[in-house]
Design an enzyme around this catalytic site. Structure first.
Site, PDB file in Angstrom:
ATOM      1  N   THR A 153       9.220   8.367   1.374  1.00  0.00           N
ATOM      2  CA  THR A 153       8.808   8.093  -0.007  1.00  0.00           C
ATOM      3  C   THR A 153       8.647   9.398  -0.794  1.00  0.00           C
ATOM      4  O   THR A 153       8.579  10.500  -0.230  1.00  0.00           O
ATOM      5  CB  THR A 153       7.487   7.301  -0.065  1.00  0.00           C
ATOM      6  OG1 THR A 153       6.469   8.107   0.495  1.00  0.00           O
ATOM      7  CG2 THR A 153       7.593   5.987   0.681  1.00  0.00           C
ATOM      8  N   GLU A 167      10.512   2.895   6.844  1.00  0.00           N
ATOM      9  CA  GLU A 167      10.015   3.749   5.755  1.00  0.00           C
ATOM     10  C   GLU A 167       8.768   4.480   6.233  1.00  0.00           C
ATOM     11  O   GLU A 167       7.878   3.875   6.823  1.00  0.00           O
ATOM     12  CB  GLU A 167       9.655   2.902   4.525  1.00  0.00           C
ATOM     13  CG  GLU A 167       9.040   3.752   3.414  1.00  0.00           C
ATOM     14  CD  GLU A 167       8.522   2.929   2.232  1.00  0.00           C
ATOM     15  OE1 GLU A 167       9.338   2.272   1.563  1.00  0.00           O
ATOM     16  OE2 GLU A 167       7.298   2.965   1.985  1.00  0.00           O
ATOM     17  N   LYS A 225      21.590  -2.223 -11.750  1.00  0.00           N
ATOM     18  CA  LYS A 225      21.591  -1.150 -10.752  1.00  0.00           C
ATOM     19  C   LYS A 225      22.920  -1.137  -9.991  1.00  0.00           C
ATOM     20  O   LYS A 225      23.469  -0.081  -9.701  1.00  0.00           O
ATOM     21  CB  LYS A 225      20.414  -1.335  -9.786  1.00  0.00           C
ATOM     22  CG  LYS A 225      19.048  -1.140 -10.436  1.00  0.00           C
ATOM     23  CD  LYS A 225      17.915  -1.466  -9.472  1.00  0.00           C
ATOM     24  CE  LYS A 225      16.562  -1.460 -10.172  1.00  0.00           C
ATOM     25  NZ  LYS A 225      15.433  -1.655  -9.259  1.00  0.00           N
ATOM     26  N   ALA A 245       5.622   9.491  -7.438  1.00  0.00           N
ATOM     27  CA  ALA A 245       6.091   9.433  -8.827  1.00  0.00           C
ATOM     28  C   ALA A 245       5.586  10.678  -9.551  1.00  0.00           C
ATOM     29  O   ALA A 245       4.450  11.107  -9.357  1.00  0.00           O
ATOM     30  CB  ALA A 245       5.588   8.163  -9.491  1.00  0.00           C
ATOM     31  N   GLY A 262       9.792   4.486 -10.552  1.00  0.00           N
ATOM     32  CA  GLY A 262       8.423   4.942 -10.264  1.00  0.00           C
ATOM     33  C   GLY A 262       7.470   4.441 -11.334  1.00  0.00           C
ATOM     34  O   GLY A 262       7.903   4.011 -12.402  1.00  0.00           O
ATOM     35  N   HIS A 290       8.783  -8.244 -10.296  1.00  0.00           N
ATOM     36  CA  HIS A 290       8.075  -6.980 -10.532  1.00  0.00           C
ATOM     37  C   HIS A 290       6.931  -7.261 -11.498  1.00  0.00           C
ATOM     38  O   HIS A 290       7.088  -8.077 -12.415  1.00  0.00           O
ATOM     39  CB  HIS A 290       9.059  -5.965 -11.134  1.00  0.00           C
ATOM     40  CG  HIS A 290       8.462  -4.605 -11.288  1.00  0.00           C
ATOM     41  ND1 HIS A 290       7.713  -4.234 -12.377  1.00  0.00           N
ATOM     42  CD2 HIS A 290       8.507  -3.532 -10.462  1.00  0.00           C
ATOM     43  CE1 HIS A 290       7.315  -2.976 -12.217  1.00  0.00           C
ATOM     44  NE2 HIS A 290       7.787  -2.527 -11.072  1.00  0.00           N
ATOM     45  N   GLN A 335      10.941  -5.186  -2.018  1.00  0.00           N
ATOM     46  CA  GLN A 335       9.485  -5.100  -1.918  1.00  0.00           C
ATOM     47  C   GLN A 335       9.053  -6.097  -0.838  1.00  0.00           C
ATOM     48  O   GLN A 335       9.771  -7.050  -0.540  1.00  0.00           O
ATOM     49  CB  GLN A 335       8.903  -5.485  -3.300  1.00  0.00           C
ATOM     50  CG  GLN A 335       7.406  -5.457  -3.414  1.00  0.00           C
ATOM     51  CD  GLN A 335       6.866  -4.064  -3.210  1.00  0.00           C
ATOM     52  OE1 GLN A 335       6.818  -3.603  -2.072  1.00  0.00           O
ATOM     53  NE2 GLN A 335       6.450  -3.418  -4.279  1.00  0.00           N
ATOM     54  N   ALA A 374      15.631   2.746 -13.165  1.00  0.00           N
ATOM     55  CA  ALA A 374      16.243   3.205 -11.914  1.00  0.00           C
ATOM     56  C   ALA A 374      17.763   3.230 -12.039  1.00  0.00           C
ATOM     57  O   ALA A 374      18.423   4.096 -11.454  1.00  0.00           O
ATOM     58  CB  ALA A 374      15.815   2.273 -10.784  1.00  0.00           C
TER      59      ALA A 374
HETATM   60  P1  FAD Z   1      13.227  -0.475 -12.483  1.00  0.00           P
HETATM   61  O1  FAD Z   1      14.315  -1.149 -11.768  1.00  0.00           O
HETATM   62  O2  FAD Z   1      13.666   0.415 -13.553  1.00  0.00           O
HETATM   63  O3  FAD Z   1      12.270  -1.601 -13.052  1.00  0.00           O
HETATM   64  C1  FAD Z   1      11.512  -2.459 -12.184  1.00  0.00           C
HETATM   65  C2  FAD Z   1      11.413  -3.897 -12.727  1.00  0.00           C
HETATM   66  O4  FAD Z   1      10.809  -3.866 -14.001  1.00  0.00           O
HETATM   67  C3  FAD Z   1      12.720  -4.614 -12.875  1.00  0.00           C
HETATM   68  O5  FAD Z   1      13.058  -5.278 -11.674  1.00  0.00           O
HETATM   69  C4  FAD Z   1      12.436  -5.555 -13.990  1.00  0.00           C
HETATM   70  O6  FAD Z   1      11.894  -6.724 -13.468  1.00  0.00           O
HETATM   71  C5  FAD Z   1      11.392  -4.858 -14.777  1.00  0.00           C
HETATM   72  N1  FAD Z   1      11.967  -4.205 -15.943  1.00  0.00           N
HETATM   73  C6  FAD Z   1      12.430  -2.957 -16.021  1.00  0.00           C
HETATM   74  N2  FAD Z   1      12.874  -2.713 -17.251  1.00  0.00           N
HETATM   75  C7  FAD Z   1      12.666  -3.835 -17.933  1.00  0.00           C
HETATM   76  C8  FAD Z   1      12.909  -4.228 -19.244  1.00  0.00           C
HETATM   77  N3  FAD Z   1      13.453  -3.380 -20.100  1.00  0.00           N
HETATM   78  N4  FAD Z   1      12.563  -5.466 -19.614  1.00  0.00           N
HETATM   79  C9  FAD Z   1      11.997  -6.291 -18.725  1.00  0.00           C
HETATM   80  N5  FAD Z   1      11.742  -5.985 -17.471  1.00  0.00           N
HETATM   81  C10 FAD Z   1      12.087  -4.786 -17.077  1.00  0.00           C
HETATM   82  N6  FAD Z   1       7.316   4.236  -5.921  1.00  0.00           N
HETATM   83  C11 FAD Z   1       7.141   5.582  -5.796  1.00  0.00           C
HETATM   84  O7  FAD Z   1       6.482   6.189  -6.655  1.00  0.00           O
HETATM   85  N7  FAD Z   1       7.656   6.281  -4.740  1.00  0.00           N
HETATM   86  C12 FAD Z   1       8.396   5.682  -3.766  1.00  0.00           C
HETATM   87  O8  FAD Z   1       8.876   6.351  -2.850  1.00  0.00           O
HETATM   88  C13 FAD Z   1       8.609   4.258  -3.872  1.00  0.00           C
HETATM   89  N8  FAD Z   1       9.348   3.606  -2.942  1.00  0.00           N
HETATM   90  C14 FAD Z   1       9.608   2.256  -3.113  1.00  0.00           C
HETATM   91  C15 FAD Z   1      10.431   1.600  -2.176  1.00  0.00           C
HETATM   92  C16 FAD Z   1      10.728   0.246  -2.326  1.00  0.00           C
HETATM   93  C17 FAD Z   1      11.649  -0.429  -1.316  1.00  0.00           C
HETATM   94  C18 FAD Z   1      10.169  -0.483  -3.416  1.00  0.00           C
HETATM   95  C19 FAD Z   1      10.461  -1.957  -3.562  1.00  0.00           C
HETATM   96  C20 FAD Z   1       9.328   0.151  -4.329  1.00  0.00           C
HETATM   97  C21 FAD Z   1       9.045   1.515  -4.199  1.00  0.00           C
HETATM   98  N9  FAD Z   1       8.235   2.205  -5.126  1.00  0.00           N
HETATM   99  C22 FAD Z   1       8.033   3.563  -4.984  1.00  0.00           C
HETATM  100  C23 FAD Z   1       7.605   1.484  -6.232  1.00  0.00           C
HETATM  101  C24 FAD Z   1       8.458   1.505  -7.513  1.00  0.00           C
HETATM  102  O9  FAD Z   1       8.589   2.829  -8.001  1.00  0.00           O
HETATM  103  C25 FAD Z   1       7.747   0.645  -8.547  1.00  0.00           C
HETATM  104  O10 FAD Z   1       7.786  -0.707  -8.152  1.00  0.00           O
HETATM  105  C26 FAD Z   1       8.262   0.797  -9.963  1.00  0.00           C
HETATM  106  O11 FAD Z   1       7.371   0.114 -10.841  1.00  0.00           O
HETATM  107  C27 FAD Z   1       9.623   0.157 -10.206  1.00  0.00           C
HETATM  108  O12 FAD Z   1      10.625   0.940  -9.787  1.00  0.00           O
HETATM  109  P2  FAD Z   1      12.172   0.454  -9.942  1.00  0.00           P
HETATM  110  O13 FAD Z   1      12.969   1.539  -9.420  1.00  0.00           O
HETATM  111  O14 FAD Z   1      12.407  -0.863  -9.369  1.00  0.00           O
HETATM  112  O15 FAD Z   1      12.291   0.362 -11.538  1.00  0.00           O
END
Ligand code: FAD
Length: 312
Positions: A42, A11, A185, A45, A102, A169, A196, A121
């Site tokens: 990356t 990455e 997903k 957001a 994000g 998370h 992560q 996501a």
């Molecule tokens: P989601 O899957 O929608 O939610 C994340 C977590 O929140 C879930 O696993 C769950 O535990 C919890 N959750 C969600 N909805 C609910 C609900 N309704 N009730 C209870 N719990 C819930 N960020 C950036 O801005 N740019 C990037 O390029 C970027 N790259 C990344 C790459 C990787 C490999 C990782 C691991 C993270 C990255 N991030 C990046 C950070 C990421 O955007 C944040 O961690 C964000 O908060 C969660 O994104 P997600 O897609 O997992 O969201």
């Protein structure tokens, strides 16, 4: 007997300004030389790095034989905006995505302001699939010798990866919510999860066990970050909300910044990589921080990268 090396991926992030591009291109050249499965870029957001992310992705596409993988976030976007970004990236030839929600801008909570039409996501995964289906509903191969005849086949789908959180998370209230989110997903069409960072092999291996028991089938690629200074460890813990890993924290404090810290972080990441591969991980995804030296040193220390494949 020769053993096949495990798939490696990296990455990187787009630099803040064009001044940073030559150094990043040099890093990409070095990373591409070991023939990784993909290099991911990356995406800020709210779309803050949209043009710069796409610029780096198209550079990888044109200048190397490594497939680029585009991170995309949807927080704060309308359906129309998110669809337009996906179309723009597909038009540029990008066919691999990491679909993320994000984080909302600092200071804004889940109940504040407009956080976007897409709530997770998983919804972005569906949107990417739908946008691609609208553009290319099926593939046509001309039949040689038969004028205007073509064989129609199902379209080749884009690959959509998603994030997974072995240590939970910060927003999830219970460990099963992270597994439920991953199941959602996959049900939406994701074909790969990237984790992560984590600090101990069993954090990843236990998470994979729990995910498999719950029915997750897609490969779960361990994301490994070499943590090379006490300052980087502090920043990472602020971001992930994880507890401080006592052994690594003490070793980094003792080493301080510079070469000694780099050696501690490299050895720790190499040990993690070896242990998770032994435990069945499908490959290693390294957070490169736009620097090839450290991640290639990790691969060398883990015995995952022959010396002759390193460019000088
Ligand atoms: P989601 O899957 O929608 O939610 C994340 C977590 O929140 C879930 O696993 C769950 O535990 C919890 N959750 C969600 N909805 C609910 C609900 N309704 N009730 C209870 N719990 C819930 N960020 C950036 O801005 N740019 C990037 O390029 C970027 N790259 C990344 C790459 C990787 C490999 C990782 C691991 C993270 C990255 N991030 C990046 C950070 C990421 O955007 C944040 O961690 C964000 O908060 C969660 O994104 P997600 O897609 O997992 O969201």
């Amino acid at each position: 007997m020769t053993t096949v090396p495990p798939p490696i991926s990296f990455e990187i992030y787009p630099p803040r300004s064009d001044d940073g591009l030559p150094a990043l291109y040099e890093t990409i050249r070095h990373l591409a030389a070991i023939d990784p499965q993909f290099i991911s870029v990356t995406f800020g957001a709210g779309g803050s790095t949209r043009d710069r992310s796409l610029g780096v992705l198209t550079h990888i596409l044109r200048e190397t034989s490594v497939p680029p993988l585009a991170h995309l976030t949807c927080v704060g976007s309308t359906y129309a905006d998110a669809g337009a970004v996906i179309r723009e990236f597909l038009d540029a030839g990008i066919t691999r995505f990491l679909a993320l929600r994000g984080d909302p801008p600092v200071g804004l909570g889940e109940d504040d302001a407009f956080l976007g039409d897409l709530e997770s996501a998983a919804q972005l995964v569906q949107l990417i699939d739908r946008v691609q289906a609208e553009r290319v509903p099926y593939a046509e191969t001309p039949v040689p010798g038969l004028d205007r005849a073509a064989v129609v086949a199902p379209r080749e789908r884009v690959q959509i990866a998603v994030a997974a959180f072995p240590n939970g998370h910060p927003r999830s209230r219970h460990a099963h919510e992270d597994i439920d989110a991953l199941l959602a997903k996959e049900a939406a069409g994701a074909t790969l999860a990237i984790t992560q960072l984590f600090f101990r092999p069993d954090e990843y291996l236990d998470f994979v066990d729990r995910a498999r028991t719950a029915g997750v089938r897609m490969p779960i690629l361990p994301g490994i970050m070499p943590i090379t200074s006490p300052a980087r460890l502090r920043r990472v813990l602020e971001l992930t909300g994880d507890a401080r890993p006592a052994d690594l924290g003490a070793a980094l404090d003792q080493a301080g910044p510079g070469e000694a810290g780099r050696a501690v972080g490299t050895a720790h990441a190499a040990g993690l990589a070896r242990a998770v591969l032994q435990g069945g991980a499908p490959g290693i995804h390294l957070y490169a921080f736009n620097n090839h030296d450290t991640v290639l040193a990790v691969l060398r220390a883990a015995g995952l990268c022959p010396e002759q494949e390193i460019l000088v």
